[in-house]
Design a protein around this motif. Structure first.
Motif, short mmCIF file in Angstrom:
data_model
loop_
_atom_site.label_atom_id
_atom_site.label_comp_id
_atom_site.label_asym_id
_atom_site.label_seq_id
_atom_site.Cartn_x
_atom_site.Cartn_y
_atom_site.Cartn_z
N TYR A 167 0.84 -1.21 0.00
CA TYR A 167 0.00 0.00 0.00
C TYR A 167 0.87 1.26 0.00
O TYR A 167 0.63 2.21 -0.75
CB TYR A 167 -0.91 -0.01 1.23
N PHE A 168 1.90 1.26 0.82
CA PHE A 168 2.79 2.43 0.89
C PHE A 168 3.50 2.67 -0.43
O PHE A 168 3.55 3.81 -0.93
CB PHE A 168 3.81 2.25 2.01
N LEU A 169 4.05 1.62 -1.03
CA LEU A 169 4.73 1.77 -2.31
C LEU A 169 3.75 2.23 -3.40
O LEU A 169 4.10 3.05 -4.26
CB LEU A 169 5.40 0.46 -2.72
N ALA A 170 2.52 1.72 -3.35
CA ALA A 170 1.52 2.12 -4.35
C ALA A 170 1.11 3.58 -4.18
O ALA A 170 0.81 4.27 -5.15
CB ALA A 170 0.29 1.22 -4.24
N GLN A 171 1.11 4.06 -2.94
CA GLN A 171 0.82 5.47 -2.69
C GLN A 171 1.83 6.38 -3.37
O GLN A 171 1.52 7.53 -3.70
CB GLN A 171 0.83 5.76 -1.19
N HIS A 172 3.04 5.89 -3.51
CA HIS A 172 4.15 6.70 -4.05
C HIS A 172 4.73 6.01 -5.28
O HIS A 172 5.95 5.87 -5.41
CB HIS A 172 5.22 6.88 -2.97
N SER A 173 3.84 5.55 -6.16
CA SER A 173 4.26 4.80 -7.33
C SER A 173 5.33 5.55 -8.12
O SER A 173 5.20 6.74 -8.40
CB SER A 173 3.04 4.54 -8.23
N GLY A 174 6.42 4.84 -8.45
CA GLY A 174 7.51 5.42 -9.21
C GLY A 174 8.62 6.01 -8.37
O GLY A 174 9.70 6.29 -8.88
N LYS A 175 8.39 6.18 -7.07
CA LYS A 175 9.41 6.75 -6.19
C LYS A 175 10.22 5.63 -5.53
O LYS A 175 9.66 4.63 -5.11
CB LYS A 175 8.76 7.62 -5.11
N VAL A 176 11.52 5.82 -5.45
CA VAL A 176 12.40 4.82 -4.86
C VAL A 176 12.54 5.08 -3.36
O VAL A 176 12.77 6.22 -2.94
CB VAL A 176 13.80 4.85 -5.52
N PHE A 177 12.43 4.00 -2.58
CA PHE A 177 12.59 4.09 -1.13
C PHE A 177 13.70 3.14 -0.69
O PHE A 177 13.73 1.97 -1.11
CB PHE A 177 11.30 3.73 -0.40
N SER A 178 14.58 3.62 0.16
CA SER A 178 15.61 2.76 0.73
C SER A 178 14.98 1.82 1.76
O SER A 178 13.84 2.03 2.19
CB SER A 178 16.69 3.60 1.40
N ARG A 179 15.72 0.81 2.17
CA ARG A 179 15.23 -0.08 3.22
C ARG A 179 14.95 0.70 4.49
O ARG A 179 13.97 0.43 5.20
CB ARG A 179 16.25 -1.19 3.49
N GLU A 180 15.82 1.66 4.81
CA GLU A 180 15.63 2.47 6.02
C GLU A 180 14.34 3.29 5.93
O GLU A 180 13.61 3.43 6.92
CB GLU A 180 16.82 3.39 6.25
N ASP A 181 14.05 3.84 4.74
CA ASP A 181 12.80 4.59 4.55
C ASP A 181 11.59 3.70 4.79
O ASP A 181 10.63 4.10 5.45
CB ASP A 181 12.72 5.14 3.11
N LEU A 182 11.66 2.50 4.25
CA LEU A 182 10.53 1.58 4.39
C LEU A 182 10.36 1.12 5.83
O LEU A 182 9.24 1.02 6.34
CB LEU A 182 10.70 0.38 3.45
N LEU A 183 11.47 0.84 6.51
CA LEU A 183 11.39 0.48 7.93
C LEU A 183 10.73 1.59 8.72
O LEU A 183 9.86 1.34 9.57
CB LEU A 183 12.79 0.19 8.48
N HIS A 184 11.13 2.82 8.45
CA HIS A 184 10.59 3.96 9.19
C HIS A 184 9.10 4.13 8.94
O HIS A 184 8.31 4.37 9.87
CB HIS A 184 11.34 5.24 8.79
N ASN A 185 8.68 4.00 7.68
CA ASN A 185 7.29 4.28 7.33
C ASN A 185 6.34 3.11 7.60
O ASN A 185 5.16 3.34 7.87
CB ASN A 185 7.20 4.67 5.85
N ILE A 186 6.85 1.88 7.54
CA ILE A 186 5.98 0.73 7.74
C ILE A 186 6.01 0.23 9.18
O ILE A 186 4.99 -0.06 9.78
CB ILE A 186 6.36 -0.43 6.78
N TRP A 187 7.20 0.14 9.75
CA TRP A 187 7.34 -0.39 11.11
C TRP A 187 7.43 0.73 12.16
O TRP A 187 7.19 0.48 13.33
CB TRP A 187 8.55 -1.30 11.21
N GLY A 188 7.81 1.93 11.75
CA GLY A 188 7.88 3.05 12.68
C GLY A 188 9.22 3.16 13.37
O GLY A 188 10.06 2.26 13.32
N THR A 189 9.41 4.28 14.04
CA THR A 189 10.70 4.56 14.70
C THR A 189 10.80 3.92 16.07
O THR A 189 11.88 3.87 16.64
CB THR A 189 10.90 6.07 14.83
N ASP A 190 9.67 3.44 16.61
CA ASP A 190 9.69 2.87 17.95
C ASP A 190 10.01 1.38 17.96
O ASP A 190 10.12 0.77 19.01
CB ASP A 190 8.32 3.07 18.63
N VAL A 191 10.13 0.80 16.76
CA VAL A 191 10.37 -0.64 16.64
C VAL A 191 11.72 -0.87 16.00
O VAL A 191 12.05 -0.29 14.97
CB VAL A 191 9.27 -1.30 15.78
#
Length: 227
Positions: A167-191
């Protein structure tokens, strides 16, 4: 104070059940408990908790297998799962997140720290409720309200974190995200989650929707596009 949020605790240690139940009820949560994974799944089907606290090492059925069964239940698609465990090996953590856990907390449990992690999960959930509920990309329809993906009209059931990644990648179709970006946005900074967890989830999403959507940008990260 929580607004009638429901929590199921599954752990084979009665002292831990009592400690967590006491602290959660003090915060306003509705709590049920189970001493093993089999009973936990039975209760979850009826109770429909907002959060499940799940031990890994239990008799009859361990937490990883219990988590797999819980993630197969469509009625629990919005339910958070936090693993509580005395095991600290990396493979245990990877297995937990592979089966759809939202967080992984080592024992001994510190109630105040646990409450902070729980509140962070619910805050993140609330902040996402204003997002568009449905996204269409190619032959995919990604429906956040039901946590279901439709591909050419066929229903695909993805575990919670796989769904959120897609869902997150589809929201930003065509944009490249690093693993760190995805961890932050999907799992959050508290995990704290291992970067390889992202790779595992991407692989599993590809297995379900096909190879033509999520591209690997070598040395950078991932993006979703229609090839």
């Amino acid at each position: 104070m929580a607004e009638e949020k429901k929590v199921l605790i599954v752990d084979d240690e009665p002292d831990i059940l009592d400690l967590l139940k006491y602290n959660l009820e003090k915060e306003g949560y509705l709590v049920q408990t189970a001493l093993d994974g089999i009973k936990g799944v039975e209760i979850a089907k009826q109770f429909i908790p907002d959060l499940i606290l799940l031990d890994i090492m239990m008799p009859k059925q361990d937490g990883v297998e219990t988590c797999r069964q819980l993630r197969d239940l469509s009625e629990l698609s919005h339910t958070f799962i936090i693993f509580l465990t005395a095991r600290v090996e990396e493979y245990s953590e990877v297995a937990a997140f592979e089966t759809g856990a939202d967080d992984y907390i080592a024992k001994p449990i510190k109630p105040r720290a646990l409450m902070s992690r729980i509140n962070a999960l619910f805050r993140r959930k609330n902040s996402k409720q204003s997002e568009n509920e449905k996204i269409e990309v190619g032959d995919l329809v990604i429906d956040r309200e039901s946590y279901v993906v439709y591909q050419s009209g066929n229903e695909l059931n993805l575990p919670k974190k796989e769904f959120e990644l897609l869902y997150f990648l589809a929201q930003h179709s065509g944009k490249v995200f690093s693993r760190e970006d995805l961890l932050h946005n999907i799992w959050g900074t508290d995990v704290y989650v291992l970067a390889r967890t992202v790779d595992v989830h991407v692989r599993k999403v590809r297995e379900k929707i096909g190879e033509g959507y999520i591209s690997t940008i070598k040395g950078v990260g991932y993006k979703l596009e229609i090839n």
